[in-house]
Every structure is written in C-alpha cells, then in structure tokens.
Enzyme design. Structure first.
Site, PDB file in Angstrom:
ATOM      1  N   SER A  79       0.784  -1.212   0.000  1.00 34.45           N
ATOM      2  CA  SER A  79       0.000   0.000   0.000  1.00 34.45           C
ATOM      3  C   SER A  79       0.830   1.283   0.000  1.00 34.45           C
ATOM      4  O   SER A  79       0.311   2.351  -0.314  1.00 34.45           O
ATOM      5  CB  SER A  79      -0.898   0.005   1.241  1.00 34.45           C
ATOM      6  N   SER A 103       3.626  -3.956   2.744  1.00 40.97           N
ATOM      7  CA  SER A 103       3.418  -2.661   2.086  1.00 40.97           C
ATOM      8  C   SER A 103       4.651  -1.806   1.898  1.00 40.97           C
ATOM      9  O   SER A 103       4.592  -0.780   1.234  1.00 40.97           O
ATOM     10  CB  SER A 103       2.390  -1.850   2.856  1.00 40.97           C
TER      11      SER A 103
HETATM   12  N1  GLN Z   1      -1.505  -5.960   0.890  1.00 39.84           N
HETATM   13  C1  GLN Z   1      -1.645  -6.253   2.286  1.00 39.84           C
HETATM   14  C2  GLN Z   1      -3.032  -5.880   2.764  1.00 39.84           C
HETATM   15  O1  GLN Z   1      -3.772  -5.329   2.009  1.00 39.84           O
HETATM   16  C3  GLN Z   1      -0.581  -5.558   3.087  1.00 39.84           C
HETATM   17  C4  GLN Z   1      -0.859  -4.126   3.307  1.00 39.84           C
HETATM   18  C5  GLN Z   1       0.091  -3.460   4.244  1.00 39.84           C
HETATM   19  O2  GLN Z   1       1.154  -3.981   4.537  1.00 39.84           O
HETATM   20  N2  GLN Z   1      -0.332  -2.314   4.737  1.00 39.84           N
HETATM   21  O3  GLN Z   1      -3.377  -6.152   3.868  1.00 39.84           O
END
Ligand code: GLN
Length: 439
Positions: A79, A103
C-alpha cells in the site's frame, strides 16, 4: 498537512500532533517535504484504492530512450506506493511507510528501491494510524541500504508512549544474542549462512523473475557465503491466516470512523429514522469508506462472529504460531521474545533470502480512477503478498533490495529476512547484496 489515509472519510482531518517517528527525524535534522499517496488505510497491494487515484510506477531504466510520460503505466505496488515512487523518482532521499503484510517490501520491489520493515515493536507506532495493531510496523524506503540505515538508526529507540514498543531490556538481550552469532559484517560474506526457503518459489511465481534471484545466489556463493536450502512448511497457510487476522483487527480499528468521534459526518437522507444509531453511522461509513475497506470490515467482522470465530480467527492464530515456530527452527540466533533455545554455533542460518514478490510491477487499470473491484482482481491483489506476509506474522525484520531486472525490463526485488531483533544484520547483509554485480 492533512492526514487522510487516502480515504474520503478523513478528507479534512488534520492531526493535532506529529508521530514520534516524524519528531525523531526532524530532531535529527530531516526536512519533511510532503506526504505520500497509499492504499486507503494501508489496505491493498497495488496502490489503486485511493481517493487520489493510483500511483504510477516511475521506474525507468537508465538506458531507456522513452520519455517517462509515454511509458506504459505500471503499479508502484501498495500500500505504500507513494512513498516508494517518491524515492524512486528522486523527489526525496528517504520516505517513511508502514508495512502490515508487505506494504514496504512490495512497492520497493516493484519500483527498484530499498525498503526495510523492521522487527515488530522496534520503531514507535505512536501517532501512526492503525490498520492491524499486531502486525503494523513503521519502516523506511530509500535508494540505497546506507540511506535506509541512516534513518533506521534515528528511529530505532524505545518510545514509552507506544504500549507495543519493545522494552530496552529486550532490545539489549537481542543485541547480545546477535553478537554470539559468529558472523561479523567486517568479514564480508565469508562465514555468512544464507537460507533459501523452498516454499518461497510457489506456482504463482513468474519464472521470468527468477534469473536475477539465481544470479544473486551464485554471486553470494562465489564470494564465500554458504547457501543452504531450508524448509518453512507452514508458509502455504500464511496468506489466508494473514487476511483473517488483519481483517479482524482492521474491522475493530475502523469502528472509530463513525462521523462522530472521527470522520466527516454524512447527513442521512430526509425521512431516515435517526433515532436508530446505526442509521446515523451507516451513511457516513458508506460514503466515506472505499470498496476495499468495506470488504475488509465485512470479512473481519464475520471472522469474529460467534459462528466463525473458531474456524477462522482461532485457526489463523494457530497458523501464526506455526509460522513463527518454522522461523525459530531455522535461525541460528535465538528468538529472545520466546526464549527459544540457541542452536549450536555452526547450525541454522543467519538470514533467509527469497524473491520479494511473485512478479514485476503489474499494469495499472486503463483509466486513472478505475480501481480493481471484481473478485478475481481482488484475489489477484491478495496473492501479491504471498511472500511477504510470513515475516509479518512472525514480526521479523525484512528488507527488499533491488536484484536487477526481469525479462520484461522491470525491477525484481530480493528480500533478506532475519530473526527478531536482527535488524542491523539484515541491513548489513542487504547492503552487501546490493553491491553485487547486476543489482
Ligand atoms: N496488501 C496487504 C493488505 O492489504 C498488506 C498491506 C500493508 O502492509 N499495509 O493487507
């Protein structure tokens, strides 16, 4: 600057104070030049779920004759896509980001930069908006491992305002355990034992991204590192467990955005029975949360209901324990959080190395505001995290470094993962790997 989490519900929210991490960097002389785009509340893998639209990956090979403006639009990863893109495009030297399940490492890999997710509890979360408290970590993105280390050294301090921060005595025990690990960065790669987990080459992994990973392993071996195949058998259950746990925690965290405590209030249409409290919240939340956040709230609330709790939430917690036990079995450094026994000095590995992602950056949807909403695309986005979530479930430090280019000419990242508290070792090994030819 407003703190919006890329969400309509916080469009006008200005935080009354700075997070500890921001205060620390400013006190050390850093200048904050901006805030970056991200998936709404950190939920996503492609940075397409944002009220500001998707982040376009700025990667451009030094030899590419094309102007950036006409290149194909690929995702910067999510993200924290905005942070990785800002670093990759040279808009800043370092960027902060959070990593709950990948993320930082995923955008680092897609954009060709370095991204560190520290051990859980090492960097303060005070003032950082929560997504899933038992997994959230603040970390750093930069173009070099040295720059990441510079920022990490400033952030690596105990903060008594963060109740989940690791206490000084635990940090001290971790650094004593590392000192007994019989590898010293000054010796270079000689004596370093690197584990390659066989489960990190799943069917979804695009073969075309493997060449840079293989080249790096060959280079490491030819320079004195021991490359040791290892097995982490619970890996295949980690992704499902992660999405159950993170959604359950998210559903609880998102409850505060009700238009009264936090979030822009949306007036229900005339004629709505406002004596019913849920009606008052419902319009604010329906208008304020995007599709992915709504999906996570539903998934998480369901996993916590009496009917589903045993089968989903408890099972996921059991898997989390197994994932942690897998890691503790292979590392030579003991896990000071769980008092695991030390392995004999010549057994176990110092770090693990694996591809950060299953592919290079995917193409973005055609129009700027089109977000991925159908079920197939959602699952496709969840699968991007298959290689990053195990370290998150176990709270381990993990750093993605650029390993070269895939056959499509886009960056491929490799992750170095260490035992809890071995953040410096991960940074040192990452820095040695980043100096290898082809990186
Ligand atoms: N893609 C993962 C999720 O949507 C990780 C997101 C993150 O690490 N903030 O939960």
């Amino acid at each position: 600057m407003p703190t919006t989490c890329s969400s309509a519900i916080l469009r006008n929210f200005v935080s009354p104070f700075d997070a500890t991490v921001v205060q620390l960097l400013q006190a050390a002389g850093a200048q904050v030049v901006g805030k970056s785009n991200c998936d709404e509340f950190g939920m996503g893998s492609l940075n397409t779920y944002s009220i500001y639209g998707p982040v376009v990956n700025p990667y451009q090979a030094p030899t590419s004759p094309e102007s950036w403006a006409v290149r194909e639009r690929r995702s910067a990863g999510g993200s924290s896509g905005g942070s990785a893109a800002a670093v990759a495009a040279g808009m800043c030297d370092i960027a902060l980001a959070t990593d709950t399940g990948g993320s930082i490492r995923l955008p680092a890999s897609y954009c060709g930069v370095v991204g560190l997710k520290p051990s859980y509890g090492i960097v303060s979360r005070w003032g950082v908006v929560s997504y899933a408290d038992s997994l959230d970590c603040v970390g750093v993105l930069a173009r070099t491992a040295q720059d990441v280390k510079k920022a990490f050294d400033v952030l690596n301090v105990y903060d008594d305002k963060d109740p989940t921060a690791s206490r000084p005595d635990v940090r001290r025990r971790a650094s004593e355990a590392v000192q007994k690990s019989h590898w010293n960065a000054e010796d270079g790669l000689t004596g370093l034992r690197i584990g390659v987990p066989q489960e990190y080459f799943p069917a979804e992994l695009l073969q075309s991204t493997l060449t840079p990973v293989r080249r790096m392993l060959e280079n490491l071996a030819s320079r004195g590192a021991a490359i040791i195949p290892v097995s982490l058998p619970s890996t295949r259950f980690a992704l499902s467990a992660y999405y159950v746990i993170s959604s359950a925690e998210a559903s609880s965290n998102m409850a505060r955005y009700d238009g009264i405590q936090f979030g822009s209030y949306v007036e229900p249409p005339a004629g709505t029975n406002k004596a019913k409290t849920s009606n008052v919240y419902a319009y604010t939340r329906a208008a304020g949360f995007g599709p992915e956040v709504q999906r996570r709230i539903l998934l998480g609330t369901y996993a916590l209901t009496a009917d589903a709790f045993d089968n989903y939430f408890l099972q996921a917690q059991r898997v989390r324990k197994l994932v942690r036990a897998d890691f503790n079995r292979v590392f030579s450094v003991p896990n000071v959080l769980f008092s695991t026994p030390s392995l004999p000095s010549d057994a176990g590995v110092h770090v693990l190395l694996h591809p950060s992602t299953i592919r290079t950056a995917p193409r973005l949807p055609l129009t700027a505001n089109q977000t991925r909403c159908n079920n197939e695309d959602t699952l496709d986005a969840y699968v991007q995290d298959v290689l990053t979530v195990p370290a998150s479930l176990a709270g381990l430090p993990a750093m993605s470094i650029p390993a070269g280019l895939g056959e499509d000419g886009w960056p491929v990242g490799v992750s170095i993962v260490g035992q809890w508290g071995c953040d410096d070792m991960v940074l040192e090994v990452g820095s040695l790997c980043a100096q290898l030819p082809g990186c």
